[in-house]
Enzyme design. Structure first.
Site, PDB file in Angstrom:
ATOM      1  N   ASP A  62       7.446 -11.305  -0.151  1.00 35.58           N
ATOM      2  CA  ASP A  62       6.303 -12.030   0.415  1.00 35.58           C
ATOM      3  C   ASP A  62       6.000 -13.328  -0.347  1.00 35.58           C
ATOM      4  OD1 ASP A  62       5.784 -10.369   2.546  1.00 35.58           O
ATOM      5  OD2 ASP A  62       4.243  -9.206   1.509  1.00 35.58           O
ATOM      6  N   LYS A  85       4.552   0.810   0.580  1.00 33.15           N
ATOM      7  CA  LYS A  85       4.995  -0.223  -0.371  1.00 33.15           C
ATOM      8  C   LYS A  85       4.790   0.187  -1.835  1.00 33.15           C
ATOM      9  CE  LYS A  85       4.350  -4.344   2.478  1.00 33.15           C
ATOM     10  NZ  LYS A  85       3.811  -5.700   2.462  1.00 33.15           N
TER      11      LYS A  85
HETATM   12  P1  NAP Z   1      -4.708  -5.588   2.821  1.00 29.96           P
HETATM   13  O1  NAP Z   1      -3.884  -5.104   1.661  1.00 29.96           O
HETATM   14  O2  NAP Z   1      -5.394  -4.603   3.703  1.00 29.96           O
HETATM   15  O3  NAP Z   1      -5.819  -6.590   2.193  1.00 29.96           O
HETATM   16  C1  NAP Z   1      -6.744  -7.237   3.031  1.00 29.96           C
HETATM   17  C2  NAP Z   1      -7.710  -8.058   2.192  1.00 29.96           C
HETATM   18  O4  NAP Z   1      -8.598  -8.732   3.088  1.00 29.96           O
HETATM   19  C3  NAP Z   1      -8.605  -7.227   1.268  1.00 29.96           C
HETATM   20  O5  NAP Z   1      -8.952  -7.975   0.132  1.00 29.96           O
HETATM   21  C4  NAP Z   1      -9.841  -6.996   2.163  1.00 29.96           C
HETATM   22  O6  NAP Z   1     -11.026  -6.776   1.451  1.00 29.96           O
HETATM   23  C5  NAP Z   1      -9.933  -8.322   2.852  1.00 29.96           C
HETATM   24  N1  NAP Z   1     -10.680  -8.217   4.105  1.00 29.96           N
HETATM   25  C6  NAP Z   1     -10.415  -7.402   5.160  1.00 29.96           C
HETATM   26  N2  NAP Z   1     -11.287  -7.623   6.152  1.00 29.96           N
HETATM   27  C7  NAP Z   1     -12.131  -8.593   5.696  1.00 29.96           C
HETATM   28  C8  NAP Z   1     -13.275  -9.231   6.249  1.00 29.96           C
HETATM   29  N3  NAP Z   1     -13.716  -8.951   7.495  1.00 29.96           N
HETATM   30  N4  NAP Z   1     -13.902 -10.174   5.505  1.00 29.96           N
HETATM   31  C9  NAP Z   1     -13.471 -10.476   4.260  1.00 29.96           C
HETATM   32  N5  NAP Z   1     -12.410  -9.890   3.667  1.00 29.96           N
HETATM   33  C10 NAP Z   1     -11.745  -8.970   4.393  1.00 29.96           C
HETATM   34  O7  NAP Z   1      -3.833  -6.502   3.775  1.00 29.96           O
HETATM   35  P2  NAP Z   1      -2.581  -7.427   3.378  1.00 29.96           P
HETATM   36  O8  NAP Z   1      -1.340  -6.642   3.501  1.00 29.96           O
HETATM   37  O9  NAP Z   1      -2.896  -8.102   2.106  1.00 29.96           O
HETATM   38  O10 NAP Z   1      -2.571  -8.470   4.600  1.00 29.96           O
HETATM   39  C11 NAP Z   1      -3.619  -9.424   4.762  1.00 29.96           C
HETATM   40  C12 NAP Z   1      -3.320 -10.290   5.984  1.00 29.96           C
HETATM   41  O11 NAP Z   1      -2.132 -11.035   5.740  1.00 29.96           O
HETATM   42  C13 NAP Z   1      -3.049  -9.486   7.266  1.00 29.96           C
HETATM   43  O12 NAP Z   1      -3.612 -10.151   8.353  1.00 29.96           O
HETATM   44  C14 NAP Z   1      -1.542  -9.480   7.374  1.00 29.96           C
HETATM   45  O13 NAP Z   1      -1.086  -9.381   8.718  1.00 29.96           O
HETATM   46  C15 NAP Z   1      -1.207 -10.847   6.807  1.00 29.96           C
HETATM   47  N6  NAP Z   1       0.144 -10.912   6.240  1.00 29.96           N
HETATM   48  C16 NAP Z   1       0.963 -11.852   6.746  1.00 29.96           C
HETATM   49  C17 NAP Z   1       2.241 -11.978   6.247  1.00 29.96           C
HETATM   50  C18 NAP Z   1       3.142 -13.027   6.804  1.00 29.96           C
HETATM   51  O14 NAP Z   1       4.359 -12.916   6.606  1.00 29.96           O
HETATM   52  N7  NAP Z   1       2.623 -14.052   7.461  1.00 29.96           N
HETATM   53  C19 NAP Z   1       2.692 -11.126   5.217  1.00 29.96           C
HETATM   54  C20 NAP Z   1       1.810 -10.176   4.717  1.00 29.96           C
HETATM   55  C21 NAP Z   1       0.520 -10.075   5.241  1.00 29.96           C
HETATM   56  P3  NAP Z   1     -11.654  -5.291   1.259  1.00 29.96           P
HETATM   57  O15 NAP Z   1     -10.786  -4.656   0.210  1.00 29.96           O
HETATM   58  O16 NAP Z   1     -13.045  -5.553   0.863  1.00 29.96           O
HETATM   59  O17 NAP Z   1     -11.528  -4.603   2.611  1.00 29.96           O
END
Ligand code: NAP
Length: 272
Positions: free
Chosen positions: A107, A70
């Site tokens: 998004d 991305k």
């Molecule tokens: P990402 O870029 O990897 O970011 C994840 C975030 O969550 C980071 O701030 C990370 O913190 C934090 N995190 C991870 N594990 C954690 C834990 N155990 N406790 C507290 N904080 C935690 O991921 P993303 O792309 O933003 O996606 C996040 C979630 O949204 C995923 O589950 C994804 O499937 C979902 N999502 C859904 C949609 C939809 O259309 N519904 C679209 C996009 C994403 P650190 O940096 O400290 O690890």
């Protein structure tokens, strides 16, 4: 029937075999009567530019883009939408007939459409976003764009500050997230906590009472432990399914110029 006239679109990512995008898109193309097919392409880190060139050469309709491409894709497109430029992230590439590429991030608007489906108005309300990754950044920016006051709580303070800055918002220490959630109108889980068999909650359930909307971005499972706890405690809940469907629907609309068949797309991912 795939013929010589069939046009191709696809998603690039690694891993990508789990992606629901082919289901969503192919259902939409069928419902709209488009002679298009959508395929998943496993492209490793370092392959973004070659994949974009291939999309141009093969005359693809467009590309959906997921991890790890991305950010790099945002540096490669000929033009970026305001959202993609602000987020420095592209999840959608539109390939024009001459090969010119435009990058978009759907998004944030997909998230807003899912809230609209649930009759949630964000203007003037206090929203707490948990997490500071790509999804959290898009959501924070989108909420602020509709007039919400945004707070971001994440484990990494620098990432939280960057996400909050996109929303002219503030940061909350990760350890203080329960108190912040109790005071918020809208709480959004933009962490993967609760995904696929993880039974933990991103914040204590005491913070999830009535009078607030709890929005989940995790969509696997559709009913996460957070949503179950929030509903039990009387909060309004919004699952991650709506955002998943709407961010793809916006891709379909960008590429086809037609309104996306939301019901057919939703059915394609719920009736598995
Ligand atoms: P990402 O870029 O990897 O970011 C994840 C975030 O969550 C980071 O701030 C990370 O913190 C934090 N995190 C991870 N594990 C954690 C834990 N155990 N406790 C507290 N904080 C935690 O991921 P993303 O792309 O933003 O996606 C996040 C979630 O949204 C995923 O589950 C994804 O499937 C979902 N999502 C859904 C949609 C939809 O259309 N519904 C679209 C996009 C994403 P650190 O940096 O400290 O690890």
């Amino acid at each position: 029937m795939i013929t010589g006239a069939t046009r191709v679109a696809g998603v690039i990512g690694e891993p990508v075999r789990h992606s629901l995008s082919p289901r969503l898109h192919n259902a939409a193309y069928r419902a709209l009567g488009l002679d298009w097919v959508f395929v998943a392409f496993e492209v490793p880190t370092g392959g973004t530019s070659a994949a974009l060139d291939a999309a141009r050469v093969f005359g693809f309709v467009g590309l959906a883009v997921t991890m790890p491409h991305k950010t790099t894709m945002a540096t490669l497109c000929d033009a970026l939408s305001p959202a993609a430029a602000a987020l420095r992230s592209v999840n959608t590439v539109t390939v024009a007939s001459g090969g010119r590429t435009t990058g978009e991030s759907t998004d944030g608007d997909g998230f807003l459409r899912s809230l609209a489906d649930a009759d949630v108005d964000v203007a003037g309300r206090d929203a707490l976003v948990l997490g500071a990754g790509g999804a959290a950044r898009a959501v924070a920016r989108a909420l602020a764009g509709r007039g919400a006051r945004v707070e971001v709580a994440a484990r990494r303070t620098t990432a939280a500050a960057e996400a909050a800055a996109l929303a002219q918002g503030t940061t909350i220490d990760w350890r203080d997230r329960a108190a912040a959630a109790s005071a918020a109108d809208i709480v959004v889980n933009a962490t993967p906590v609760g995904m696929a068999g993880d039974v933990s909650l991103p914040l204590p359930e005491q913070a999830l009472g009535p009078g607030r909307v709890v929005v989940e971005l995790v969509y696997e499972p559709i009913e996460t432990p957070l949503l179950a706890a929030a509903r039990t405690r009387g909060a309004q809940t919004v699952s991650g399914l709506g955002m998943l469907v709407h961010q793809a629907a916006l891709q379909v609309e960008l590429w086809s110029g037609q309104a996306a068949p939301i019901d057919a797309m939703r059915a394609a991912v719920t009736q598995r």
